[in-house]
Design a protein around this motif. Structure first.
Motif, PDB file in Angstrom:
ATOM      1  N   GLU A  95      38.407  57.339  26.696  1.00  0.00           N
ATOM      2  CA  GLU A  95      39.472  57.295  25.688  1.00  0.00           C
ATOM      3  C   GLU A  95      40.527  56.245  26.066  1.00  0.00           C
ATOM      4  O   GLU A  95      40.978  55.467  25.221  1.00  0.00           O
ATOM      5  N   TRP A  96      40.886  56.230  27.351  1.00  0.00           N
ATOM      6  CA  TRP A  96      41.881  55.248  27.820  1.00  0.00           C
ATOM      7  C   TRP A  96      41.373  53.830  27.578  1.00  0.00           C
ATOM      8  O   TRP A  96      42.110  52.952  27.102  1.00  0.00           O
ATOM      9  N   CYS A  97      40.108  53.583  27.923  1.00  0.00           N
ATOM     10  CA  CYS A  97      39.526  52.243  27.727  1.00  0.00           C
ATOM     11  C   CYS A  97      39.579  51.847  26.259  1.00  0.00           C
ATOM     12  O   CYS A  97      39.917  50.710  25.922  1.00  0.00           O
ATOM     13  N   ARG A  98      39.239  52.787  25.382  1.00  0.00           N
ATOM     14  CA  ARG A  98      39.250  52.492  23.935  1.00  0.00           C
ATOM     15  C   ARG A  98      40.660  52.126  23.463  1.00  0.00           C
ATOM     16  O   ARG A  98      40.834  51.221  22.660  1.00  0.00           O
ATOM     17  N   GLN A  99      41.645  52.848  23.983  1.00  0.00           N
ATOM     18  CA  GLN A  99      43.022  52.599  23.544  1.00  0.00           C
ATOM     19  C   GLN A  99      43.596  51.319  24.137  1.00  0.00           C
ATOM     20  O   GLN A  99      44.577  50.789  23.641  1.00  0.00           O
ATOM     21  N   ASN A 100      42.993  50.835  25.213  1.00  0.00           N
ATOM     22  CA  ASN A 100      43.547  49.676  25.913  1.00  0.00           C
ATOM     23  C   ASN A 100      42.631  48.458  25.872  1.00  0.00           C
ATOM     24  O   ASN A 100      42.780  47.537  26.674  1.00  0.00           O
ATOM     25  N   GLY A 101      41.686  48.469  24.949  1.00  0.00           N
ATOM     26  CA  GLY A 101      40.848  47.295  24.717  1.00  0.00           C
ATOM     27  C   GLY A 101      39.903  46.951  25.852  1.00  0.00           C
ATOM     28  O   GLY A 101      39.536  45.785  26.023  1.00  0.00           O
ATOM     29  N   LYS A 102      39.499  47.943  26.629  1.00  0.00           N
ATOM     30  CA  LYS A 102      38.542  47.700  27.724  1.00  0.00           C
ATOM     31  C   LYS A 102      37.158  48.207  27.330  1.00  0.00           C
ATOM     32  O   LYS A 102      37.027  49.258  26.691  1.00  0.00           O
ATOM     33  N   LYS A 103      36.138  47.458  27.736  1.00  0.00           N
ATOM     34  CA  LYS A 103      34.758  47.878  27.488  1.00  0.00           C
ATOM     35  C   LYS A 103      34.403  49.050  28.411  1.00  0.00           C
ATOM     36  O   LYS A 103      34.999  49.204  29.492  1.00  0.00           O
ATOM     37  N   VAL A 104      33.396  49.811  28.019  1.00  0.00           N
ATOM     38  CA  VAL A 104      32.977  50.991  28.785  1.00  0.00           C
ATOM     39  C   VAL A 104      31.505  50.889  29.173  1.00  0.00           C
ATOM     40  O   VAL A 104      30.643  50.724  28.307  1.00  0.00           O
ATOM     41  N   MET A 105      31.255  50.963  30.465  1.00  0.00           N
ATOM     42  CA  MET A 105      29.887  51.133  30.957  1.00  0.00           C
ATOM     43  C   MET A 105      29.800  52.532  31.547  1.00  0.00           C
ATOM     44  O   MET A 105      30.720  52.971  32.241  1.00  0.00           O
ATOM     45  N   LEU A 106      28.727  53.246  31.247  1.00  0.00           N
ATOM     46  CA  LEU A 106      28.490  54.519  31.925  1.00  0.00           C
ATOM     47  C   LEU A 106      27.423  54.281  32.971  1.00  0.00           C
ATOM     48  O   LEU A 106      26.297  53.879  32.646  1.00  0.00           O
ATOM     49  N   GLY A 107      27.769  54.508  34.234  1.00  0.00           N
ATOM     50  CA  GLY A 107      26.857  54.248  35.338  1.00  0.00           C
ATOM     51  C   GLY A 107      26.638  55.489  36.171  1.00  0.00           C
ATOM     52  O   GLY A 107      27.088  56.589  35.825  1.00  0.00           O
ATOM     53  N   CYS A 108      25.928  55.301  37.262  1.00  0.00           N
ATOM     54  CA  CYS A 108      25.631  56.449  38.127  1.00  0.00           C
ATOM     55  C   CYS A 108      25.537  55.953  39.560  1.00  0.00           C
ATOM     56  O   CYS A 108      25.295  54.784  39.810  1.00  0.00           O
ATOM     57  N   MET A 109      25.745  56.862  40.503  1.00  0.00           N
ATOM     58  CA  MET A 109      25.314  56.615  41.870  1.00  0.00           C
ATOM     59  C   MET A 109      23.798  56.819  41.850  1.00  0.00           C
ATOM     60  O   MET A 109      23.221  57.076  40.800  1.00  0.00           O
ATOM     61  N   ALA A 110      23.153  56.791  42.984  1.00  0.00           N
ATOM     62  CA  ALA A 110      21.699  56.998  42.988  1.00  0.00           C
ATOM     63  C   ALA A 110      21.422  58.503  42.869  1.00  0.00           C
ATOM     64  O   ALA A 110      20.975  59.153  43.804  1.00  0.00           O
ATOM     65  N   GLU A 111      21.702  59.034  41.671  1.00  0.00           N
ATOM     66  CA  GLU A 111      21.679  60.479  41.459  1.00  0.00           C
ATOM     67  C   GLU A 111      20.327  60.966  40.959  1.00  0.00           C
ATOM     68  O   GLU A 111      19.505  60.189  40.463  1.00  0.00           O
ATOM     69  N   SER A 112      20.131  62.271  41.003  1.00  0.00           N
ATOM     70  CA  SER A 112      18.939  62.888  40.433  1.00  0.00           C
ATOM     71  C   SER A 112      19.139  63.063  38.925  1.00  0.00           C
ATOM     72  O   SER A 112      20.185  62.703  38.373  1.00  0.00           O
ATOM     73  N   SER A 113      18.170  63.685  38.271  1.00  0.00           N
ATOM     74  CA  SER A 113      18.283  63.994  36.835  1.00  0.00           C
ATOM     75  C   SER A 113      19.423  64.952  36.544  1.00  0.00           C
ATOM     76  O   SER A 113      19.865  65.045  35.400  1.00  0.00           O
ATOM     77  N   CYS A 114      19.890  65.671  37.553  1.00  0.00           N
ATOM     78  CA  CYS A 114      20.952  66.667  37.316  1.00  0.00           C
ATOM     79  C   CYS A 114      22.236  65.969  36.847  1.00  0.00           C
ATOM     80  O   CYS A 114      22.694  66.189  35.727  1.00  0.00           O
ATOM     81  N   ALA A 115      22.807  65.102  37.676  1.00  0.00           N
ATOM     82  CA  ALA A 115      24.053  64.430  37.294  1.00  0.00           C
ATOM     83  C   ALA A 115      23.819  63.414  36.179  1.00  0.00           C
ATOM     84  O   ALA A 115      24.670  63.224  35.311  1.00  0.00           O
ATOM     85  N   THR A 116      22.659  62.743  36.197  1.00  0.00           N
ATOM     86  CA  THR A 116      22.393  61.728  35.161  1.00  0.00           C
ATOM     87  C   THR A 116      22.325  62.377  33.772  1.00  0.00           C
ATOM     88  O   THR A 116      22.814  61.817  32.793  1.00  0.00           O
ATOM     89  N   SER A 117      21.738  63.573  33.689  1.00  0.00           N
ATOM     90  CA  SER A 117      21.653  64.267  32.389  1.00  0.00           C
ATOM     91  C   SER A 117      23.040  64.657  31.904  1.00  0.00           C
ATOM     92  O   SER A 117      23.290  64.707  30.694  1.00  0.00           O
ATOM     93  N   ALA A 118      23.943  64.953  32.845  1.00  0.00           N
ATOM     94  CA  ALA A 118      25.320  65.286  32.468  1.00  0.00           C
ATOM     95  C   ALA A 118      25.992  64.065  31.846  1.00  0.00           C
ATOM     96  O   ALA A 118      26.577  64.137  30.765  1.00  0.00           O
ATOM     97  N   MET A 119      25.894  62.908  32.511  1.00  0.00           N
ATOM     98  CA  MET A 119      26.526  61.695  31.976  1.00  0.00           C
ATOM     99  C   MET A 119      25.889  61.275  30.656  1.00  0.00           C
ATOM    100  O   MET A 119      26.575  60.762  29.761  1.00  0.00           O
TER     101      MET A 119
END
Ligand code: MG
Length: 347
Positions: free
Chosen positions: A269-293
């Motif tokens: 939300e902050w990025c959207r309000q301040n004109g910044k692009k958004v990438m959603l990334g991960c550490m080298a996680e399993s399907s557990c955290a990746t499915s959450a993101m």
């Protein structure tokens, strides 16, 4: 509510190289929150460069135990997470594990996906990048071949000669690239020349080109770079964004940095309000955290959620991949389930 946690070693299919090191596995501490017969899953993924240890993470979870075990459904997720955040500063991965498990459990009990809990009406399969770690040329060629279904590749750069690295990659593929420099460029004039070179090589964006401490140089580079720049190591939590905004065109948001889903939505939300692009990334996680993101991916400009593909012993099922697209996990909560085999048996 019952809290369980256990350590698991995620093993890479290929040794994974970044500019600072090469490793064969990543420790993750998995969290289970159980209310009656329903279980919510969470993950604290702990690659060494994150600076959070297994022992610290386990100790944070134990400190939170008395608070967590007093919780009753229905719980107010917002105030739960505020309390957890106040236990002590840092421990962002441990906090993320509790945040993910609470969201997963809440969604399962309310019979809604986490995306719906945040008012995201529809989450479509989305193009994701696939990461090629630093390696010998013939190994990278093999990895590129194995990644044939992916339409966008992410290259870990920050080597002594990144021009040679990209030229080597270009012998095997013409696909668009994301280049993650992992703070590897330390001279701003050379960094600008490298950015121009990358721009001519069908590179779409640069991730964390310069060291976190080189704030003025980074702002100088972003003001002149033909390619957009995304912060990774420079921006962990919401409170960091104001001070790094001038240095980058976008932010790579990761659950292990943001302390979980709740704060990730605020960072978006902050990025959207301040004109910044958004990438959603991960550490080298399993399907557990990746499915959450993946529950949030319709809110982003760039998706880099390929980590489960890098492992041979992912103990969870959730997101799936087809033809270069990541598909959100079906089902309530984060859609994540433990595989039938005992995950500890494989660790
Ligand atoms: Mg990065």
């Amino acid at each position: 509510m019952q809290l369980k946690h256990y350590l698991y070693h995620l093993r890479f299919k290929h040794p994974f190289g970044v500019s600072s090191n090469t490793r064969t596995e990543t420790p993750s501490v998995f969290v289970e929150l159980q209310w009656e017969q329903v279980c919510g899953y969470g993950e604290a993924c702990l690659p060494a460069y994150l600076g959070e240890t297994v022992l610290d993470t386990q100790s944070f979870l134990e400190t939170s135990r008395s608070y967590i075990e007093r919780l009753r459904y229905p719980f107010d997720i917002e105030s739960c997470l505020q309390q957890i955040d106040l236990i002590r500063p840092g421990a962002n991965a441990a906090k993320a594990a509790l945040d993910i498990a609470l969201h997963d459990l809440n969604g399962k009990l309310r019979q809604e996906a986490v995306s719906q809990l945040y008012g995201i009406s529809h989450t479509e399969p989305t193009l994701t990048s696939f990461t090629i770690g630093i390696d010998r040329e013939e190994v990278m060629a093999q990895k590129i071949k194995e990644a044939s279904e992916f339409k966008l590749l992410k290259i870990k750069a920050g080597t002594p000669d990144d021009r040679a690295l990209i030229r080597a990659i270009r012998r095997y593929t013409n696909k668009p690239l994301i280049v993650d420099v992992n703070q590897g460029w330390t001279n701003k004039a050379e960094a600008l020349e490298l950015a121009s070179f990358m721009n001519d090589q069908n590179v779409l964006l640069l991730e964390q080109p310069m060291p976190v401490a080189m704030k003025e140089e980074m702002a100088w580079l972003t003001a002149r770079s033909p390619l957009p720049t995304y912060a990774d190591e420079s921006a962990k939590r919401l409170a960091d964004l104001e001070s790094v905004a001038r240095q980058f065109s976008g932010i790579n948001i990761k659950l292990m940095k943001s302390a979980g889903i709740r704060e990730a939505t605020r960072m978006i939300e902050w990025c959207r309000q301040n004109g910044k692009k958004v990438m959603l990334g991960c550490m080298a996680e399993s399907s557990c955290a990746t499915s959450a993101m993946a529950q949030l991916m319709s809110l982003a400009d760039v998706i880099d959620l390929d980590a489960p593909l890098l492992y041979k012993n992912d103990p969870f099922k959730g997101v799936s991949y087809a033809d270069g697209f990541i598909h959100p996990a079906p089902g309530f909560g984060c859609g994540v389930q433990k595989k039938e085999t005992d995950p500890n048996a494989e660790s």
